[in-house]
Design a protein around this motif. Structure first.
Motif, short mmCIF file in Angstrom:
data_model
loop_
_atom_site.label_atom_id
_atom_site.label_comp_id
_atom_site.label_asym_id
_atom_site.label_seq_id
_atom_site.Cartn_x
_atom_site.Cartn_y
_atom_site.Cartn_z
N LEU A 40 22.43 -22.58 -30.27
CA LEU A 40 23.35 -22.19 -29.21
C LEU A 40 24.43 -21.28 -29.77
N GLN A 41 24.83 -20.30 -28.98
CA GLN A 41 25.85 -19.34 -29.39
C GLN A 41 26.81 -19.15 -28.24
N ALA A 42 28.05 -19.60 -28.43
CA ALA A 42 29.07 -19.43 -27.40
C ALA A 42 29.86 -18.15 -27.64
N SER A 43 30.28 -17.52 -26.55
CA SER A 43 31.06 -16.30 -26.64
C SER A 43 31.90 -16.14 -25.39
N GLY A 44 32.79 -15.16 -25.41
CA GLY A 44 33.58 -14.85 -24.22
C GLY A 44 35.02 -15.29 -24.27
N GLY A 45 35.42 -15.96 -25.34
CA GLY A 45 36.80 -16.38 -25.45
C GLY A 45 37.72 -15.20 -25.68
N GLY A 46 39.02 -15.47 -25.56
CA GLY A 46 40.00 -14.43 -25.78
C GLY A 46 41.37 -14.88 -25.34
N LEU A 47 42.26 -13.91 -25.24
CA LEU A 47 43.64 -14.16 -24.83
C LEU A 47 43.80 -13.75 -23.37
N VAL A 48 44.36 -14.65 -22.57
CA VAL A 48 44.56 -14.37 -21.15
C VAL A 48 45.89 -14.97 -20.72
N GLN A 49 46.50 -14.37 -19.73
CA GLN A 49 47.75 -14.90 -19.21
C GLN A 49 47.48 -16.06 -18.25
N GLY A 74 45.13 -16.35 -15.03
CA GLY A 74 43.99 -15.44 -15.17
C GLY A 74 42.67 -16.16 -15.25
N SER A 75 41.62 -15.39 -15.49
CA SER A 75 40.26 -15.92 -15.53
C SER A 75 39.53 -15.44 -16.78
N LEU A 76 38.57 -16.23 -17.18
CA LEU A 76 37.64 -15.86 -18.26
C LEU A 76 36.29 -16.45 -17.91
N ARG A 77 35.24 -15.81 -18.39
CA ARG A 77 33.91 -16.38 -18.27
C ARG A 77 33.33 -16.54 -19.66
N LEU A 78 33.03 -17.76 -20.02
CA LEU A 78 32.38 -18.04 -21.29
C LEU A 78 30.87 -18.04 -21.10
N SER A 79 30.18 -17.62 -22.14
CA SER A 79 28.72 -17.59 -22.12
C SER A 79 28.18 -18.42 -23.27
N CYS A 80 27.04 -19.02 -23.03
CA CYS A 80 26.35 -19.80 -24.06
C CYS A 80 24.90 -19.34 -24.06
N ALA A 81 24.50 -18.70 -25.13
CA ALA A 81 23.14 -18.21 -25.27
C ALA A 81 22.32 -19.21 -26.05
N ALA A 82 21.15 -19.54 -25.54
CA ALA A 82 20.29 -20.53 -26.19
C ALA A 82 18.98 -19.89 -26.60
N LEU A 107 37.27 -19.27 -29.10
CA LEU A 107 38.67 -19.60 -28.89
C LEU A 107 39.19 -18.99 -27.60
N VAL A 108 39.83 -19.82 -26.79
CA VAL A 108 40.51 -19.39 -25.58
C VAL A 108 42.00 -19.67 -25.75
N THR A 109 42.80 -18.64 -25.57
CA THR A 109 44.25 -18.78 -25.67
C THR A 109 44.86 -18.32 -24.35
N VAL A 110 45.63 -19.21 -23.73
CA VAL A 110 46.27 -18.90 -22.46
C VAL A 110 47.77 -18.83 -22.68
N SER A 111 48.34 -17.67 -22.45
CA SER A 111 49.77 -17.49 -22.67
C SER A 111 50.54 -17.75 -21.37
N SER A 112 51.74 -18.26 -21.53
CA SER A 112 52.57 -18.59 -20.35
C SER A 112 53.40 -17.39 -19.91
#
Length: 118
Positions: A2-11, A14-22, A113-118
């Motif tokens: 399994l390989q997860a991706s799609g994390g990042g910095l968001v306010q 906001g929204s993010l979509r994570l993906s998991c490739a198998a 890693l998902v980072t959500v800033s205030s």
């Protein structure tokens, strides 16, 4: 595998979509779940989807904000995260198991890693 991706910095908000490739030809036989580990906290189950994609289950803290889905033709599972909050900051992991449940899970990907800033 399994390989997860799609994390990042968001306010916040906001929204993010994570993906998991198998990898593997029997992906449809496995339930896939998302977990997260926030700094200084235990790993937390978030959501799971059955092998066919017909059943899903969410922990209360993300229900209504996060949506888990899968595309078996592409061997992919997604976690759409909306209305993100600073407390959603964490490393997010996908995991797979033959049983559709909240844990334990047998196969794990590396985190994103998902980072959500205030």
């Amino acid at each position: 595998q399994l390989q997860a991706s799609g994390g990042g910095l968001v306010q916040a908000g906001g929204s993010l979509r994570l993906s998991c490739a198998a990898s593997g030809r029997t992906f449809v036989n496995y339930a896939v779940a998302w977990f997260r580990r926030a700094p200084g906290k235990e790993r937390e189950f978030l959501a799971t989807v059955s092998g066919s994609g017909s059943s899903t289950y969410y922990v209360g803290s993300v229900k209504g904000r996060f949506t888990i889905s899968r595309d078996n033709a592409k061997n992919m599972v997604y976690l759409q995260m909306n209305n993100l909050k600073p407390e959603d900051t964490a490393i997010y992991y996908c995991a797979a198991d033959r049983l559709y449940n909240i844990g334990p899970y047998t196969y794990w990907g590396q985190g994103t890693l998902v980072t959500v800033s205030s």
